[in-house]
Design a protein around this motif. Structure first.
Motif, PDB file in Angstrom:
ATOM      1  N   ASP A   2     -30.647  35.884  16.384  1.00 31.06           N
ATOM      2  CA  ASP A   2     -29.942  34.642  16.690  1.00 31.06           C
ATOM      3  C   ASP A   2     -28.514  34.978  17.091  1.00 31.06           C
ATOM      4  OD1 ASP A   2     -32.100  32.989  16.118  1.00 31.06           O
ATOM      5  OD2 ASP A   2     -31.660  33.030  13.979  1.00 31.06           O
ATOM      6  N   CYS A   3     -28.048  34.410  18.211  1.00 27.90           N
ATOM      7  CA  CYS A   3     -26.672  34.648  18.643  1.00 27.90           C
ATOM      8  C   CYS A   3     -25.730  34.097  17.579  1.00 27.90           C
ATOM      9  CB  CYS A   3     -26.400  33.961  19.986  1.00 27.90           C
ATOM     10  SG  CYS A   3     -24.659  33.985  20.450  1.00 27.90           S
ATOM     11  N   PRO A   4     -24.767  34.915  17.088  1.00 27.62           N
ATOM     12  CA  PRO A   4     -23.863  34.418  16.050  1.00 27.62           C
ATOM     13  C   PRO A   4     -22.900  33.357  16.574  1.00 27.62           C
ATOM     14  CG  PRO A   4     -23.285  36.674  16.690  1.00 27.62           C
ATOM     15  CD  PRO A   4     -24.547  36.330  17.419  1.00 27.62           C
ATOM     16  N   SER A   5     -22.714  33.279  17.896  1.00 27.61           N
ATOM     17  CA  SER A   5     -21.770  32.293  18.440  1.00 27.61           C
ATOM     18  C   SER A   5     -22.436  30.941  18.675  1.00 27.61           C
ATOM     19  CB  SER A   5     -21.174  32.790  19.757  1.00 27.61           C
ATOM     20  OG  SER A   5     -20.447  33.968  19.544  1.00 27.61           O
ATOM     21  N   CYS A   6     -23.602  30.927  19.355  1.00 29.75           N
ATOM     22  CA  CYS A   6     -24.187  29.644  19.739  1.00 29.75           C
ATOM     23  C   CYS A   6     -25.555  29.403  19.109  1.00 29.75           C
ATOM     24  CB  CYS A   6     -24.291  29.529  21.269  1.00 29.75           C
ATOM     25  SG  CYS A   6     -25.589  30.561  21.980  1.00 29.75           S
ATOM     26  N   GLY A   7     -26.100  30.397  18.405  1.00 30.89           N
ATOM     27  CA  GLY A   7     -27.372  30.185  17.719  1.00 30.89           C
ATOM     28  C   GLY A   7     -28.597  30.364  18.599  1.00 30.89           C
ATOM     29  N   GLU A   8     -28.393  30.645  19.875  1.00 36.53           N
ATOM     30  CA  GLU A   8     -29.524  30.847  20.782  1.00 36.53           C
ATOM     31  C   GLU A   8     -30.367  32.042  20.325  1.00 36.53           C
ATOM     32  OE1 GLU A   8     -30.156  28.963  23.448  1.00 36.53           O
ATOM     33  OE2 GLU A   8     -31.626  30.147  24.583  1.00 36.53           O
ATOM     34  N   ARG A   9     -31.688  31.899  20.441  1.00 34.00           N
ATOM     35  CA  ARG A   9     -32.593  32.981  20.044  1.00 34.00           C
ATOM     36  C   ARG A   9     -32.689  34.028  21.159  1.00 34.00           C
ATOM     37  NH1 ARG A   9     -36.948  32.328  15.591  1.00 34.00           N
ATOM     38  NH2 ARG A   9     -34.917  32.246  14.602  1.00 34.00           N
ATOM     39  N   SER A  56     -25.973  41.135  24.897  1.00 30.92           N
ATOM     40  CA  SER A  56     -25.157  40.029  25.380  1.00 30.92           C
ATOM     41  C   SER A  56     -26.015  38.767  25.363  1.00 30.92           C
ATOM     42  CB  SER A  56     -24.686  40.360  26.801  1.00 30.92           C
ATOM     43  OG  SER A  56     -23.998  39.262  27.323  1.00 30.92           O
ATOM     44  N   CYS A  57     -25.477  37.695  24.794  1.00 29.67           N
ATOM     45  CA  CYS A  57     -26.244  36.447  24.694  1.00 29.67           C
ATOM     46  C   CYS A  57     -26.472  35.868  26.087  1.00 29.67           C
ATOM     47  CB  CYS A  57     -25.499  35.441  23.822  1.00 29.67           C
ATOM     48  SG  CYS A  57     -26.275  33.822  23.801  1.00 29.67           S
ATOM     49  N   ALA A  58     -27.739  35.511  26.384  1.00 28.31           N
ATOM     50  CA  ALA A  58     -28.060  34.969  27.706  1.00 28.31           C
ATOM     51  C   ALA A  58     -27.460  33.576  27.898  1.00 28.31           C
ATOM     52  CB  ALA A  58     -29.579  34.919  27.880  1.00 28.31           C
ATOM     53  N   ALA A  59     -27.236  32.850  26.799  1.00 29.71           N
ATOM     54  CA  ALA A  59     -26.743  31.473  26.914  1.00 29.71           C
ATOM     55  C   ALA A  59     -25.224  31.408  26.994  1.00 29.71           C
ATOM     56  CB  ALA A  59     -27.245  30.638  25.738  1.00 29.71           C
ATOM     57  N   CYS A  60     -24.536  32.150  26.101  1.00 30.60           N
ATOM     58  CA  CYS A  60     -23.077  31.992  26.049  1.00 30.60           C
ATOM     59  C   CYS A  60     -22.337  33.296  26.359  1.00 30.60           C
ATOM     60  CB  CYS A  60     -22.639  31.463  24.690  1.00 30.60           C
ATOM     61  SG  CYS A  60     -22.678  32.693  23.369  1.00 30.60           S
ATOM     62  N   ALA A  61     -23.064  34.378  26.635  1.00 33.64           N
ATOM     63  CA  ALA A  61     -22.482  35.677  27.007  1.00 33.64           C
ATOM     64  C   ALA A  61     -21.712  36.352  25.878  1.00 33.64           C
ATOM     65  CB  ALA A  61     -21.607  35.566  28.262  1.00 33.64           C
TER      66      ALA A  61
END
Ligand SMILES: [Zn+2]
Length: 275
Positions: free
Chosen positions: A101-108, A204-209
């Motif tokens: 889980d992305c620690p910034s936005c929670g995206e999986r 790198s998070c795909a949603a929020c980078a």
């Protein structure tokens, strides 16, 4: 025993540091059999003593001869991790996948790493920037150091800091004259010199980078893949029924070959003896 069956060639592994006592920067790791999985699964799994037991089981060769357990303890943490990763790759396949889980936005996030590529990159990685001048003499942390730490009962309010201090105490000479900034520089230099000691991949998070750290723990990856005792029994049962092999014969198979025969049996390919 099945005619012509042997456990297959051991996988060569290049070690970054090897031993201080004799030239040993090449090693070979053999694949796990079902009997190995039963023994190692029943002995933990986990912890640095367990890692030494695993390495004593599978490291067929270190610098041209069969290693003593104390030599396996004397390897750097990164070299021990390289051997564990080679074992996981040859026994269970080289692809490791996580869901984070992305620690910034929670995206999986789905993450994957190829262990063979990781090992190749680590072997050829440059040795890093020159360490700053004036560092005290030190050596890299080894399996023996982590085994010693594992036996300590925490007595300080901050057990992680206590363990860090004790590790530095074992590895750095002239400890009492060294200030905190110098110790931090020693730790940075140690980490650069033994990159597989702590394996953190930066995704790198795909949603929020945002950067997402993913930690790869070789011992945990191996422990998670060992076939549980109950599954080994059902494997023996299925192959004994299909081929008439005994329990020791089934458990002597390298784990990937056992899996291959189980797939054949499940697909109805097994010879039934009457045709
Ligand atoms: Zn994100």
């Amino acid at each position: 025993m099945i005619p012509g069956l042997d456990i297959g060639p051991a996988r060569p592994v290049r070690l970054r540091h090897g031993l201080a006592t004799r030239p040993a920067t090449t090693a070979a790791v053999r694949v796990l059999t079902g009997a190995d999985e039963a023994a190692l699964g029943g002995n933990g799994p986990g912890g640095e003593h367990w890692v030494t037991l695993v390495l004593a089981t599978v490291v067929a060769e270190l610098g041209g001869s069969r290693p003593e357990p104390d030599e396996l303890r004397a390897l750097s943490i990164g070299d021990r991790n390289a051997l564990l990763l080679a074992l996981v790759a040859s026994t269970y396949g080289s692809l490791v996948e996580w869901v984070l889980d992305c620690p910034s936005c929670g995206e999986r996030l789905d993450a994957a790493v190829d262990l063979v590529e990781l090992l190749g990159d680590a072997t050829h990685a440059p040795s890093g920037p020159r360490p700053p001048e004036g560092l005290p003499a030190f050596r890299l942390p080894t399996g023996a150091d982590l085994e010693a730490l594992a036996e300590l009962a925490p007595t300080a309010p901050d057990p992680a800091e206590q363990a860090r201090r004790l590790l530095l105490d074992r590895c750095v000479t002239a400890w009492h004259t060294v200030d905190e900034a110098t110790l931090a520089a020693v730790e940075t230099t140690m980490a650069a010199a033994d990159p597989l000691a702590d394996i953190e991949l930066l995704l790198s998070c795909a949603a929020c980078a945002a950067p997402v750290p993913a930690v790869l723990d070789p011992a945990a990856e191996l422990a998670a893949r060992l076939t549980p005792h109950r599954r080994l029994m059902t494997d023996v049962h299925a192959l004994a029924l299909a081929y008439g092999w005994t329990e020791p014969e089934v458990l002597a198979l390298p784990a990937p070959r056992r899996a291959g025969y189980l797939t054949l049996v499940a697909d109805g390919e097994a010879w039934d003896g009457d045709r």
